[in-house]
Motif scaffolding. Sequence first.
Motif, PDB file in Angstrom:
ATOM      1  N   GLY A 101       0.715  -1.208   0.111  1.00  0.00           N
ATOM      2  CA  GLY A 101       0.071  -0.013  -0.006  1.00  0.00           C
ATOM      3  C   GLY A 101       0.964   1.198  -0.128  1.00  0.00           C
ATOM      4  N   ASN A 102       2.096   1.370   0.767  1.00  0.00           N
ATOM      5  CA  ASN A 102       2.819   2.577   0.807  1.00  0.00           C
ATOM      6  C   ASN A 102       3.389   2.464  -0.689  1.00  0.00           C
ATOM      7  OD1 ASN A 102       4.258   4.403   2.292  1.00  0.00           O
ATOM      8  ND2 ASN A 102       6.108   3.184   1.629  1.00  0.00           N
ATOM      9  N   LEU A 103       3.798   1.794  -1.223  1.00  0.00           N
ATOM     10  CA  LEU A 103       4.338   1.776  -2.566  1.00  0.00           C
ATOM     11  C   LEU A 103       3.587   2.322  -3.648  1.00  0.00           C
ATOM     12  CD1 LEU A 103       6.619  -1.355  -2.622  1.00  0.00           C
ATOM     13  CD2 LEU A 103       7.599   0.925  -2.363  1.00  0.00           C
ATOM     14  N   LEU A 104       2.148   1.534  -3.648  1.00  0.00           N
ATOM     15  CA  LEU A 104       1.108   2.339  -4.401  1.00  0.00           C
ATOM     16  C   LEU A 104       0.967   3.745  -4.223  1.00  0.00           C
ATOM     17  CD1 LEU A 104      -1.311  -0.647  -4.200  1.00  0.00           C
ATOM     18  CD2 LEU A 104       0.304  -0.015  -6.076  1.00  0.00           C
ATOM     19  N   ARG A 105       0.943   4.122  -3.030  1.00  0.00           N
ATOM     20  CA  ARG A 105       0.717   5.657  -2.834  1.00  0.00           C
ATOM     21  C   ARG A 105       2.079   6.396  -3.182  1.00  0.00           C
ATOM     22  NH1 ARG A 105      -0.709   3.893   2.429  1.00  0.00           N
ATOM     23  NH2 ARG A 105       1.286   4.135   3.517  1.00  0.00           N
ATOM     24  N   LEU A 106       3.002   5.885  -3.160  1.00  0.00           N
ATOM     25  CA  LEU A 106       4.405   6.548  -3.752  1.00  0.00           C
ATOM     26  C   LEU A 106       4.331   6.694  -5.464  1.00  0.00           C
ATOM     27  CD1 LEU A 106       6.998   5.293  -1.545  1.00  0.00           C
ATOM     28  CD2 LEU A 106       6.212   7.545  -1.548  1.00  0.00           C
ATOM     29  N   GLY A 107       3.341   6.057  -6.283  1.00  0.00           N
ATOM     30  CA  GLY A 107       3.237   6.006  -7.378  1.00  0.00           C
ATOM     31  C   GLY A 107       3.653   5.000  -8.083  1.00  0.00           C
ATOM     32  N   PHE A 108       3.788   3.820  -7.438  1.00  0.00           N
ATOM     33  CA  PHE A 108       4.275   2.718  -8.375  1.00  0.00           C
ATOM     34  C   PHE A 108       2.989   1.683  -8.528  1.00  0.00           C
ATOM     35  CE2 PHE A 108       8.189   3.220  -5.658  1.00  0.00           C
ATOM     36  CZ  PHE A 108       9.193   3.039  -6.837  1.00  0.00           C
ATOM     37  N   THR A 109       3.081   1.020  -9.531  1.00  0.00           N
ATOM     38  CA  THR A 109       1.675   0.376  -9.975  1.00  0.00           C
ATOM     39  C   THR A 109       1.411  -0.915  -9.309  1.00  0.00           C
ATOM     40  OG1 THR A 109       2.761  -0.726 -11.893  1.00  0.00           O
ATOM     41  CG2 THR A 109       1.997   1.646 -12.045  1.00  0.00           C
ATOM     42  N   GLN A 110       0.490  -1.364  -9.375  1.00  0.00           N
ATOM     43  CA  GLN A 110       0.122  -3.008  -8.906  1.00  0.00           C
ATOM     44  C   GLN A 110       1.138  -4.054  -9.636  1.00  0.00           C
ATOM     45  OE1 GLN A 110      -1.818  -3.508  -6.197  1.00  0.00           O
ATOM     46  NE2 GLN A 110      -0.671  -5.693  -6.270  1.00  0.00           N
ATOM     47  N   GLU A 111       1.121  -3.770 -10.896  1.00  0.00           N
ATOM     48  CA  GLU A 111       2.088  -4.496 -11.990  1.00  0.00           C
ATOM     49  C   GLU A 111       3.323  -4.490 -11.371  1.00  0.00           C
ATOM     50  OE1 GLU A 111       3.780  -7.020 -14.914  1.00  0.00           O
ATOM     51  OE2 GLU A 111       1.480  -6.604 -13.936  1.00  0.00           O
ATOM     52  N   ASP A 112       3.968  -3.235 -11.017  1.00  0.00           N
ATOM     53  CA  ASP A 112       5.226  -3.007 -10.259  1.00  0.00           C
ATOM     54  C   ASP A 112       5.407  -3.961  -9.283  1.00  0.00           C
ATOM     55  OD1 ASP A 112       6.521  -1.112 -12.208  1.00  0.00           O
ATOM     56  OD2 ASP A 112       5.421   0.297 -10.988  1.00  0.00           O
ATOM     57  N   VAL A 113       4.549  -4.077  -8.482  1.00  0.00           N
ATOM     58  CA  VAL A 113       4.417  -4.723  -7.075  1.00  0.00           C
ATOM     59  C   VAL A 113       4.252  -6.284  -7.441  1.00  0.00           C
ATOM     60  CG1 VAL A 113       3.028  -5.130  -5.009  1.00  0.00           C
ATOM     61  CG2 VAL A 113       3.560  -2.972  -5.787  1.00  0.00           C
ATOM     62  N   ASP A 114       3.390  -6.588  -8.045  1.00  0.00           N
ATOM     63  CA  ASP A 114       3.073  -8.156  -8.749  1.00  0.00           C
ATOM     64  C   ASP A 114       4.363  -8.539  -9.213  1.00  0.00           C
ATOM     65  OD1 ASP A 114       0.492  -7.799  -7.465  1.00  0.00           O
ATOM     66  OD2 ASP A 114      -0.351  -7.712  -9.164  1.00  0.00           O
ATOM     67  N   SER A 115       4.926  -8.047 -10.001  1.00  0.00           N
ATOM     68  CA  SER A 115       6.216  -8.586 -10.981  1.00  0.00           C
ATOM     69  C   SER A 115       7.430  -8.354 -10.321  1.00  0.00           C
ATOM     70  CB  SER A 115       5.968  -7.803 -12.340  1.00  0.00           C
ATOM     71  OG  SER A 115       6.334  -6.430 -12.389  1.00  0.00           O
ATOM     72  N   VAL A 116       7.604  -7.628  -9.243  1.00  0.00           N
ATOM     73  CA  VAL A 116       8.719  -7.112  -8.743  1.00  0.00           C
ATOM     74  C   VAL A 116       9.598  -6.392  -9.986  1.00  0.00           C
ATOM     75  CG1 VAL A 116      10.785  -7.552  -7.075  1.00  0.00           C
ATOM     76  CG2 VAL A 116       8.582  -8.946  -6.964  1.00  0.00           C
ATOM     77  N   SER A 117       9.003  -5.319 -10.468  1.00  0.00           N
ATOM     78  CA  SER A 117       9.724  -4.721 -11.816  1.00  0.00           C
ATOM     79  C   SER A 117      11.182  -4.321 -11.480  1.00  0.00           C
ATOM     80  CB  SER A 117       8.694  -3.618 -12.160  1.00  0.00           C
ATOM     81  OG  SER A 117       8.922  -2.545 -11.256  1.00  0.00           O
ATOM     82  N   ASP A 118      11.844  -4.084 -12.285  1.00  0.00           N
ATOM     83  CA  ASP A 118      13.133  -3.530 -12.341  1.00  0.00           C
ATOM     84  C   ASP A 118      13.055  -2.011 -11.443  1.00  0.00           C
ATOM     85  OD1 ASP A 118      14.236  -5.602 -13.422  1.00  0.00           O
ATOM     86  OD2 ASP A 118      14.742  -4.777 -15.545  1.00  0.00           O
ATOM     87  N   ARG A 119      12.152  -1.344 -12.274  1.00  0.00           N
ATOM     88  CA  ARG A 119      11.773  -0.181 -11.524  1.00  0.00           C
ATOM     89  C   ARG A 119      11.870  -0.002  -9.812  1.00  0.00           C
ATOM     90  NH1 ARG A 119       6.446   2.843 -11.272  1.00  0.00           N
ATOM     91  NH2 ARG A 119       7.054   5.049 -10.566  1.00  0.00           N
TER      92      ARG A 119
END
Length: 286
Positions: free
Chosen positions: A214-232
């Motif tokens: 939830g904190n990362l989503l508030r910072l502007g990361f996407t659910q896809e970033d979280v689910d995939s552990v994106s490079d970003r």
Amino acid sequence: MELSGVGVWSQHLRYGDAAEAAEAAAELEELGFRALWIPDIGGPVFDAVGNLLGATRQAVVATGILNLWMHAPEDAAASFASLSAEHGDRFLMGIGVSHAPLVDASEPGRYRRPLAAMGAFLDGLDGADRPVPRENRVLAALGPKMLETAAKRARGVHPYLVPPEHTRLAREAVGDGPLVLPEQTVILCSTRDEARAIGTGWLGSYLGLPNYAGNLLRLGFTQEDVDSVSDRLFDALIAWGDEEAIKRRVDEHRAAGADHVCVQVLTADQNAFPREEWRRLGPALR
């Protein structure tokens, strides 16, 4: 108690062999690390604090964090008073609400109204026979309401698993007085592939916890970033590369408003004390 410079956050100092933890703590102090941070998922955390305090002379020993669901505030206050009487003003009690999946695993439904639970725990520390002073406690705070509570009722905040952008927001939220003491995970390595091999699974296990996600989503990361552990997302949360790369990230936290940054070193063998990595980082970060 001075909280500046760079510290070490380590599960090994808490859950590893106690004799090696004491030996490592003494060396970390000699290397120039100003504070030693240890986690808590229940059990005799104050014994571990005492072990580290006894092995050092000046370093602050901090819980990062004391899980409030697993300790009675009056017991925590009594342990704080005993350790402070024996070792001086070097114990910083970091306190947090942890995460519902972890707390509810042994007692379903126990984790509820975390902000109220934090307030009640702090009330208990204030009302103990030997209270824990406000200046000797910090809160694990990610969202706005817990940051506000920390600014009013503690010496500052200890955010875990956050990029420098969160450090900037935390500083804005608490103002100039309270301390901002973020954790920064690091991997000393040569390539992205090496960093990914060491850190992806570790990071993915944390991203399954709702408070961090939830904190990362508030910072502007996407659910896809979280689910995939994106490079970003990986690069934002884990500093990897050589000593200079790690120093740059620590400096970014400082520029964003951090008073002190504690580094958590990941290695391929996550059960082994990262003694050599600490030795490399000490001079570079000092």
